[in-house]
Design an enzyme around this catalytic site. Structure first.
Site, PDB file in Angstrom:
ATOM      1  N   ALA A 144       0.877  -1.168   0.000  1.00  0.00           N
ATOM      2  CA  ALA A 144       0.000   0.000   0.000  1.00  0.00           C
ATOM      3  C   ALA A 144       0.914   1.217   0.000  1.00  0.00           C
ATOM      4  O   ALA A 144       2.070   1.142   0.434  1.00  0.00           O
ATOM      5  CB  ALA A 144      -0.867  -0.014   1.248  1.00  0.00           C
TER       6      ALA A 144
ATOM      7  N   GLY B  71       0.683  -4.944   1.199  1.00  0.00           N
ATOM      8  CA  GLY B  71      -0.545  -5.050   0.409  1.00  0.00           C
ATOM      9  C   GLY B  71      -0.323  -5.750  -0.927  1.00  0.00           C
ATOM     10  O   GLY B  71      -1.264  -6.335  -1.478  1.00  0.00           O
TER      11      GLY B  71
ATOM     12  N   GLU C 237      -0.462  -9.338  -0.114  1.00  0.00           N
ATOM     13  CA  GLU C 237      -1.869  -9.642   0.172  1.00  0.00           C
ATOM     14  C   GLU C 237      -2.689  -9.730  -1.117  1.00  0.00           C
ATOM     15  O   GLU C 237      -3.593 -10.558  -1.230  1.00  0.00           O
ATOM     16  CB  GLU C 237      -2.458  -8.565   1.086  1.00  0.00           C
ATOM     17  CG  GLU C 237      -1.818  -8.544   2.455  1.00  0.00           C
ATOM     18  CD  GLU C 237      -2.415  -7.473   3.349  1.00  0.00           C
ATOM     19  OE1 GLU C 237      -3.453  -7.746   3.979  1.00  0.00           O
ATOM     20  OE2 GLU C 237      -1.849  -6.368   3.410  1.00  0.00           O
TER      21      GLU C 237
ATOM     22  N   GLU D 210       4.590  -4.983   7.470  1.00  0.00           N
ATOM     23  CA  GLU D 210       3.733  -4.025   8.163  1.00  0.00           C
ATOM     24  C   GLU D 210       4.117  -3.763   9.617  1.00  0.00           C
ATOM     25  O   GLU D 210       4.084  -2.622  10.077  1.00  0.00           O
ATOM     26  CB  GLU D 210       2.257  -4.499   8.114  1.00  0.00           C
ATOM     27  CG  GLU D 210       1.563  -4.228   6.785  1.00  0.00           C
ATOM     28  CD  GLU D 210       1.660  -5.392   5.815  1.00  0.00           C
ATOM     29  OE1 GLU D 210       2.580  -6.229   5.961  1.00  0.00           O
ATOM     30  OE2 GLU D 210       0.810  -5.459   4.908  1.00  0.00           O
TER      31      GLU D 210
HETATM   32  N1  CO8 Z   1       4.542   3.149  -0.743  1.00  0.00           N
HETATM   33  C1  CO8 Z   1       4.927   4.317  -1.288  1.00  0.00           C
HETATM   34  N2  CO8 Z   1       6.032   4.466  -2.045  1.00  0.00           N
HETATM   35  C2  CO8 Z   1       6.777   3.379  -2.252  1.00  0.00           C
HETATM   36  C3  CO8 Z   1       6.448   2.115  -1.718  1.00  0.00           C
HETATM   37  C4  CO8 Z   1       5.266   2.025  -0.921  1.00  0.00           C
HETATM   38  N3  CO8 Z   1       4.842   0.870  -0.396  1.00  0.00           N
HETATM   39  N4  CO8 Z   1       7.400   1.236  -2.084  1.00  0.00           N
HETATM   40  C5  CO8 Z   1       8.276   1.917  -2.836  1.00  0.00           C
HETATM   41  N5  CO8 Z   1       7.916   3.200  -2.939  1.00  0.00           N
HETATM   42  C6  CO8 Z   1       8.587   4.282  -3.672  1.00  0.00           C
HETATM   43  C7  CO8 Z   1       9.810   4.782  -2.957  1.00  0.00           C
HETATM   44  O1  CO8 Z   1       9.471   5.692  -1.949  1.00  0.00           O
HETATM   45  C8  CO8 Z   1      10.563   5.423  -4.101  1.00  0.00           C
HETATM   46  O2  CO8 Z   1       9.946   6.653  -4.393  1.00  0.00           O
HETATM   47  P1  CO8 Z   1      10.866   7.982  -4.646  1.00  0.00           P
HETATM   48  O3  CO8 Z   1      11.694   7.621  -5.840  1.00  0.00           O
HETATM   49  O4  CO8 Z   1       9.862   9.057  -4.902  1.00  0.00           O
HETATM   50  O5  CO8 Z   1      11.675   8.143  -3.405  1.00  0.00           O
HETATM   51  C9  CO8 Z   1      10.257   4.491  -5.269  1.00  0.00           C
HETATM   52  O6  CO8 Z   1       9.069   3.781  -4.911  1.00  0.00           O
HETATM   53  C10 CO8 Z   1      11.337   3.474  -5.531  1.00  0.00           C
HETATM   54  O7  CO8 Z   1      11.593   2.777  -4.339  1.00  0.00           O
HETATM   55  P2  CO8 Z   1      13.043   2.702  -3.644  1.00  0.00           P
HETATM   56  O8  CO8 Z   1      13.901   3.839  -4.089  1.00  0.00           O
HETATM   57  O9  CO8 Z   1      12.831   2.534  -2.170  1.00  0.00           O
HETATM   58  O10 CO8 Z   1      13.587   1.340  -4.298  1.00  0.00           O
HETATM   59  P3  CO8 Z   1      14.665   0.346  -3.675  1.00  0.00           P
HETATM   60  O11 CO8 Z   1      15.021  -0.580  -4.761  1.00  0.00           O
HETATM   61  O12 CO8 Z   1      15.753   1.090  -2.980  1.00  0.00           O
HETATM   62  O13 CO8 Z   1      13.847  -0.453  -2.534  1.00  0.00           O
HETATM   63  C11 CO8 Z   1      11.965  -1.635  -1.615  1.00  0.00           C
HETATM   64  C12 CO8 Z   1      12.776  -1.279  -2.893  1.00  0.00           C
HETATM   65  C13 CO8 Z   1      12.799  -2.523  -0.708  1.00  0.00           C
HETATM   66  C14 CO8 Z   1      10.726  -2.388  -2.080  1.00  0.00           C
HETATM   67  C15 CO8 Z   1      11.594  -0.321  -0.869  1.00  0.00           C
HETATM   68  O14 CO8 Z   1      10.995   0.560  -1.798  1.00  0.00           O
HETATM   69  C16 CO8 Z   1      10.610  -0.544   0.236  1.00  0.00           C
HETATM   70  O15 CO8 Z   1      10.981  -1.004   1.296  1.00  0.00           O
HETATM   71  N6  CO8 Z   1       9.335  -0.177  -0.006  1.00  0.00           N
HETATM   72  C17 CO8 Z   1       8.298  -0.286   1.009  1.00  0.00           C
HETATM   73  C18 CO8 Z   1       7.841  -1.716   1.178  1.00  0.00           C
HETATM   74  C19 CO8 Z   1       6.797  -1.823   2.262  1.00  0.00           C
HETATM   75  O16 CO8 Z   1       7.048  -1.552   3.422  1.00  0.00           O
HETATM   76  N7  CO8 Z   1       5.582  -2.223   1.866  1.00  0.00           N
HETATM   77  C20 CO8 Z   1       4.490  -2.387   2.777  1.00  0.00           C
HETATM   78  C21 CO8 Z   1       3.720  -1.120   2.890  1.00  0.00           C
HETATM   79  S1  CO8 Z   1       2.476  -1.183   4.130  1.00  0.00           S
HETATM   80  C22 CO8 Z   1       1.232  -2.066   3.425  1.00  0.00           C
HETATM   81  O17 CO8 Z   1       1.318  -2.522   2.316  1.00  0.00           O
HETATM   82  C23 CO8 Z   1       0.016  -2.238   4.267  1.00  0.00           C
HETATM   83  C24 CO8 Z   1      -1.090  -2.987   3.526  1.00  0.00           C
HETATM   84  C25 CO8 Z   1      -2.317  -3.045   4.371  1.00  0.00           C
HETATM   85  C26 CO8 Z   1      -2.935  -1.688   4.453  1.00  0.00           C
HETATM   86  C27 CO8 Z   1      -4.295  -1.755   5.030  1.00  0.00           C
HETATM   87  C28 CO8 Z   1      -4.979  -0.375   5.019  1.00  0.00           C
HETATM   88  C29 CO8 Z   1      -5.003   0.307   6.368  1.00  0.00           C
END
Ligand code: CO8
Length: 258
Positions: A64, A109, A112, A132
């Site tokens: 998400a 997400g 999921e 999460e």
């Molecule tokens: N949300 C928003 N932006 C994201 C997300 C995300 N989940 N994942 C990646 N991005 C963005 C980064 O911020 C970055 O944006 P920008 O260039 O503007 O800074 C761009 O995508 C590229 O990502 P990275 O530069 O971080 O790429 P890397 O190769 O260095 O890293 C990763 C890749 C490891 C995947 C890293 O991006 C990461 O850790 N992302 C987050 C993963 C995460 O924690 N996902 C879970 C999110 S919480 C969730 O999904 C909850 C679901 C249930 C919700 C229920 C509703 C209440």
């Protein structure tokens, strides 16, 4: 639609989430569009199976959108969660078999979402995880329910409580994915599987999904009764007559979906 596309090839539809700059992260607009895409296929008799994938090689869906989640309060948190749950549930209860073709990250997400699909094929660079708890939240799109059903309680709790990512091979070993293939072959493999499924009797496929998923929410006795009644219904279809006649006549069945 801005971030979700649909392409069709014979009886297979491919839905692609395309928000590559954010690794296909799910914001409310993307989730709405995803719901709309699945709704548009639901009653389309020309489509026998659906593939869901993410654009680019880096991510299926990286979760998400954390930027949106960061703004939540307790009321909007419930809304954000429910909006996703409804769309994911509609995917799970889709009458068309849905295969997730997972390349790269399937986190939070995104993991999921893959779990809400009926089958999962991963590329060898796929990474799965539920990070999460590291963000102070829990999987809120059905992951706390579906993961345990698919891989068992012990493994589901390990992934949920550690938040650690696992690679494609480990995901396959625990039954989280049905197959792992080289990245370059991901979509071909998904299409082959979708083609095999789409060649079967459409009403039978629909009833098989109906019976399997309904059984998860009812007692064994009720589920068995329901299975029998679906079986009875299928006995009145032209497709059953055609499937059996084709077997006897040693030819390929030509199903009409009726
Ligand atoms: N949300 C928003 N932006 C994201 C997300 C995300 N989940 N994942 C990646 N991005 C963005 C980064 O911020 C970055 O944006 P920008 O260039 O503007 O800074 C761009 O995508 C590229 O990502 P990275 O530069 O971080 O790429 P890397 O190769 O260095 O890293 C990763 C890749 C490891 C995947 C890293 O991006 C990461 O850790 N992302 C987050 C993963 C995460 O924690 N996902 C879970 C999110 S919480 C969730 O999904 C909850 C679901 C249930 C919700 C229920 C509703 C209440």
């Amino acid at each position: 639609m801005d971030h979700v596309g649909i392409t069709r090839d014979e009886r297979i539809a491919t839905i692609t989430i395309d928000r590559q700059k954010k690794l296909n992260a799910l914001n409310p607009e993307v989730i709405d569009e995803l719901g709309e895409a699945f709704r548009s296929l639901e009653n389309d008799d020309a489509i026998g199976a659906v593939i869901l994938t993410g654009a680019g090689e880096k991510a299926f869906v990286a979760g998400a959108d954390i930027g949106v989640l960061a703004e939540m309060d307790s009321l909007s948190g419930v809304e954000v969660s429910r909006q996703g749950q409804e769309v994911f549930r509609a995917i799970e209860r889709s009458p068309k078999p849905v295969i997730a073709a997972v390349g790269g990250y399937a986190l939070g997400g995104g993991c999921e979402l893959a779990l809400a699909c009926h089958l999962r094929i991963a590329s060898d660079n796929a990474r799965f995880g539920l990070p999460e708890v590291g963000l102070g939240i829990i999987p809120g799109y059905g992951g706390t329910i579906r993961l345990a059903r698919i891989v068992g309680l012990g493994r589901a709790l390990e992934l949920t409580l550690t938040g650690e990512m696992i690679g494609a091979e480990k995901a396959e070993a625990m039954g989280l994915v049905n197959a792992v293939v080289p990245q370059a072959e991901l979509m071909d493999r998904a299409r082959t599987m979708a083609g095999t499924i789409a060649s079967k009797a459409p009403v039978a496929l629909r009833m098989a999904l109906e019976s399997v998923y309904q059984a998860l929410d009812t007692s064994t006795a009720e589920a068995l009764r329901y299975e029998s009644s679906l079986f009875g219904l299928l006995a009145s279809t032209d497709d059953m007559k055609e499937g059996m006649a084709a077997f006897m006549e040693k030819r390929k069945a030509d199903f009409k979906g009726s």
